[in-house]
Design an enzyme around this catalytic site. Structure first.
Site, PDB file in Angstrom:
ATOM      1  CB  CYS A  24      -7.706 -66.872 -19.092  1.00 52.47           C
ATOM      2  SG  CYS A  24      -7.850 -66.742 -20.875  1.00 52.47           S
ATOM      3  CB  CYS A  31      -6.755 -63.435 -20.686  1.00 57.78           C
ATOM      4  SG  CYS A  31      -8.297 -64.210 -21.181  1.00 57.78           S
TER       5      CYS A  31
HETATM    6  P1  FAD Z   1     -14.908 -56.282 -16.660  1.00 52.97           P
HETATM    7  O1  FAD Z   1     -14.384 -56.010 -18.024  1.00 52.97           O
HETATM    8  O2  FAD Z   1     -14.313 -57.410 -15.872  1.00 52.97           O
HETATM    9  O3  FAD Z   1     -14.755 -54.935 -15.840  1.00 52.97           O
HETATM   10  C1  FAD Z   1     -14.947 -54.883 -14.415  1.00 52.97           C
HETATM   11  C2  FAD Z   1     -15.464 -53.489 -14.079  1.00 52.97           C
HETATM   12  O4  FAD Z   1     -14.497 -52.513 -14.457  1.00 52.97           O
HETATM   13  C3  FAD Z   1     -16.750 -53.118 -14.842  1.00 52.97           C
HETATM   14  O5  FAD Z   1     -17.887 -53.520 -14.171  1.00 52.97           O
HETATM   15  C4  FAD Z   1     -16.629 -51.618 -14.906  1.00 52.97           C
HETATM   16  O6  FAD Z   1     -17.131 -51.014 -13.726  1.00 52.97           O
HETATM   17  C5  FAD Z   1     -15.147 -51.352 -14.965  1.00 52.97           C
HETATM   18  N1  FAD Z   1     -14.675 -51.126 -16.340  1.00 52.97           N
HETATM   19  C6  FAD Z   1     -14.929 -51.876 -17.438  1.00 52.97           C
HETATM   20  N2  FAD Z   1     -14.283 -51.391 -18.496  1.00 52.97           N
HETATM   21  C7  FAD Z   1     -13.611 -50.310 -18.070  1.00 52.97           C
HETATM   22  C8  FAD Z   1     -12.750 -49.384 -18.709  1.00 52.97           C
HETATM   23  N3  FAD Z   1     -12.444 -49.486 -19.997  1.00 52.97           N
HETATM   24  N4  FAD Z   1     -12.234 -48.379 -17.985  1.00 52.97           N
HETATM   25  C9  FAD Z   1     -12.514 -48.264 -16.679  1.00 52.97           C
HETATM   26  N5  FAD Z   1     -13.306 -49.116 -16.016  1.00 52.97           N
HETATM   27  C10 FAD Z   1     -13.848 -50.132 -16.699  1.00 52.97           C
HETATM   28  N6  FAD Z   1     -11.726 -61.963 -21.673  1.00 52.97           N
HETATM   29  C11 FAD Z   1     -11.802 -62.448 -22.939  1.00 52.97           C
HETATM   30  O7  FAD Z   1     -12.843 -62.963 -23.330  1.00 52.97           O
HETATM   31  N7  FAD Z   1     -10.723 -62.377 -23.792  1.00 52.97           N
HETATM   32  C12 FAD Z   1      -9.540 -61.824 -23.420  1.00 52.97           C
HETATM   33  O8  FAD Z   1      -8.582 -61.803 -24.191  1.00 52.97           O
HETATM   34  C13 FAD Z   1      -9.435 -61.302 -22.079  1.00 52.97           C
HETATM   35  N8  FAD Z   1      -8.279 -60.750 -21.645  1.00 52.97           N
HETATM   36  C14 FAD Z   1      -8.204 -60.316 -20.354  1.00 52.97           C
HETATM   37  C15 FAD Z   1      -6.993 -59.782 -19.905  1.00 52.97           C
HETATM   38  C16 FAD Z   1      -6.888 -59.366 -18.594  1.00 52.97           C
HETATM   39  C17 FAD Z   1      -5.570 -58.797 -18.136  1.00 52.97           C
HETATM   40  C18 FAD Z   1      -7.991 -59.478 -17.699  1.00 52.97           C
HETATM   41  C19 FAD Z   1      -7.865 -59.045 -16.260  1.00 52.97           C
HETATM   42  C20 FAD Z   1      -9.186 -59.995 -18.147  1.00 52.97           C
HETATM   43  C21 FAD Z   1      -9.312 -60.411 -19.472  1.00 52.97           C
HETATM   44  N9  FAD Z   1     -10.513 -60.926 -19.950  1.00 52.97           N
HETATM   45  C22 FAD Z   1     -10.586 -61.397 -21.230  1.00 52.97           C
HETATM   46  C23 FAD Z   1     -11.722 -60.860 -19.138  1.00 52.97           C
HETATM   47  C24 FAD Z   1     -12.505 -59.550 -19.427  1.00 52.97           C
HETATM   48  O9  FAD Z   1     -11.638 -58.424 -19.400  1.00 52.97           O
HETATM   49  C25 FAD Z   1     -13.628 -59.287 -18.425  1.00 52.97           C
HETATM   50  O10 FAD Z   1     -13.089 -59.289 -17.133  1.00 52.97           O
HETATM   51  C26 FAD Z   1     -14.766 -60.304 -18.508  1.00 52.97           C
HETATM   52  O11 FAD Z   1     -15.259 -60.342 -19.824  1.00 52.97           O
HETATM   53  C27 FAD Z   1     -15.915 -59.922 -17.552  1.00 52.97           C
HETATM   54  O12 FAD Z   1     -16.431 -58.655 -17.929  1.00 52.97           O
HETATM   55  P2  FAD Z   1     -17.331 -57.761 -17.027  1.00 52.97           P
HETATM   56  O13 FAD Z   1     -18.479 -57.300 -17.843  1.00 52.97           O
HETATM   57  O14 FAD Z   1     -17.634 -58.460 -15.746  1.00 52.97           O
HETATM   58  O15 FAD Z   1     -16.464 -56.443 -16.708  1.00 52.97           O
END
Ligand code: FAD
Length: 378
Positions: A306, A309
């Site tokens: 993205c 991101c």
């Molecule tokens: P995710 O956030 O994908 O986390 C995956 C797993 O990691 C979680 O299930 C949990 O077990 C663990 N986890 C979560 N938070 C933490 C933490 N703080 N410390 C340790 N472990 C943790 N989405 C946007 O809408 N806007 C953006 O600007 C954006 N920027 C991104 C930048 C990057 C580099 C990446 C890789 C992703 C970005 N995303 C962004 C996507 C977003 O971060 C999530 O991946 C997405 O919203 C799905 O969230 P999720 O609930 O599946 O958990």
């Protein structure tokens, strides 16, 4: 390219909208007098225009030396004149909800956390019996090494992986990454798109889903705040000699004054983050490993599918990389020529990353208020 419009980055297509010194025509000029940098190294000044920025202009405002320093924590971007690039205003492309999720995002986070798999530190790590290290424990709660795996419901979850002798350095690495992840989550929940109304605004449920029961994730934002503030503070005697390159003399002065204020915001004797307790004595191999792993995180960011991101992911990884470089490679009391050179892009990333983390803490306070309001009305 991005299929989702919220992932797209708005670029500045008309060069008239950017200062002359940053235009492609100027970027392609590689000749000019040598200019002086605070580190003592001379760099090539690309054009007479850069020299005409103001009376205290000392260094190249445009093209930076492309050489890599072994003390770098990030892979520098290729800014050279020949490379294709877009002009992007970070202000016009706020970090917020984009809808990027699913296997792609999950795999990127998974790869990033995998980098937290270090060489074993020496058995008698000085950090384990250093009183300063003990004082540091309030920030570094004991945390096992974690890996992203699939939970019983198929959702990704973090699982402990077997690691012996987990050291302070490894926990710091984990906390930097986790704090960055938290800050990204905080922003996407704070500036969330309600797909029914089309309105942007805070989404309390998004915040609760991502942080409830995970105090450590919030603590890691504070941890990163302390780390970044200390890194900027360490440059307080370096900034006065640094030349800012906005293309406008008054703006340069104002920027320098603001950055100096930031660098002097904490008194010297407040140990907000004590980097001296890390990588002591014979820990050179561990330090090298730490640096290489952080470089890998920086490369993994290229895989973010993205655009917006990836933009903010790269800026923030470089910001933390710069902070780590300043904390572990920069000696406040050394001859400036012995310190590693700091690129303009590194400084821009550092200050913007501190801006992001500060904003995350502001958003956290906003969510606390929303939470109280919701409880009052229930
Ligand atoms: P995710 O956030 O994908 O986390 C995956 C797993 O990691 C979680 O299930 C949990 O077990 C663990 N986890 C979560 N938070 C933490 C933490 N703080 N410390 C340790 N472990 C943790 N989405 C946007 O809408 N806007 C953006 O600007 C954006 N920027 C991104 C930048 C990057 C580099 C990446 C890789 C992703 C970005 N995303 C962004 C996507 C977003 O971060 C999530 O991946 C997405 O919203 C799905 O969230 P999720 O609930 O599946 O958990």
């Amino acid at each position: 390219m991005c299929a989702n419009i919220a992932c797209a980055v708005n670029t500045i297509d008309d060069e008239e909208d950017i200062p002359p010194v940053w235009r492609a025509e100027e970027l392609s000029k590689l000749e000019g007098p040598k200019a002086k940098h605070p580190s003592g190294s001379a760099v090539q000044e690309p054009s007479p225009l850069a020299g005409a920025l103001g009376e205290d202009t000392e260094e190249s405002c445009v093209v930076e030396a492309d050489e890599c320093d072994e003390r770098d924590y990030c892979v520098p971007e290729d800014e050279s004149a020949g490379s294709q690039g877009d002009y992007v205003s970070l202000k016009e492309n706020p970090e917020r909800f984009t809808g990027y999720a699913g296997a792609g995002a999950e795999n990127v986070w998974k790869s990033i956390y995998r980098e937290n798999c270090f060489l074993k530190p020496p058995k008698e790590s000085p950090t384990t019996h250093n009183p300063a290290a003990q004082a540091f424990q309030h920030v570094l709660q004991d945390k096992p090494a974690l890996e992203l795996t699939k939970g019983p419901s198929g959702k990704p979850q973090l699982a402990e992986i077997e690691v012996d002798d987990e050291c302070l350095e490894k926990r710091v690495f984990y906390r930097v990454i986790s704090g960055m992840h938290s800050s990204i989550s905080m922003h996407l929940c704070w500036d969330f798109l309600n797909q029914t109304t089309g309105q942007w605004g805070p989404n309390l449920d998004c915040f609760i889903n991502r942080f409830s029961g995970h105090r450590d994730r919030l603590q890691n934002i504070y941890f990163n705040y302390a780390l970044l503030v200390r890194a900027v503070n360490k440059l307080r005697n370096w900034f006065p000699q640094y030349t800012f390159c906005s293309g406008d003399f008054q703006t340069n002065r104002l920027t320098k004054a603001k950055v100096m204020k930031l660098a002097n915001a904490i008194p010297n004797d407040i140990p907000i983050f004590d980097e001296t307790i890390m990588f002591q004595d014979d820990m050179a191999v561990l330090k090298e490993d730490f640096r290489n792993r952080f470089r890998n995180v920086s490369r993994v960011m290229d895989c973010v599918g993205c655009d917006k991101c990836r933009l903010w992911g790269k800026v923030q990884t470089q910001g933390y990389g710069t902070a780590l470089k300043i904390l572990f490679e920069f000696d406040e009391n050394a001859d400036p020529a012995d310190n590693p050179k700091l690129r303009r892009t590194e400084l821009v990333a550092l200050i913007n990353t501190l801006g992001r983390v500060s904003h995350s803490l502001e958003a956290l306070s906003g969510f606390e208020t929303l939470w109280e309001e919701r409880n009052r009305t229930m």
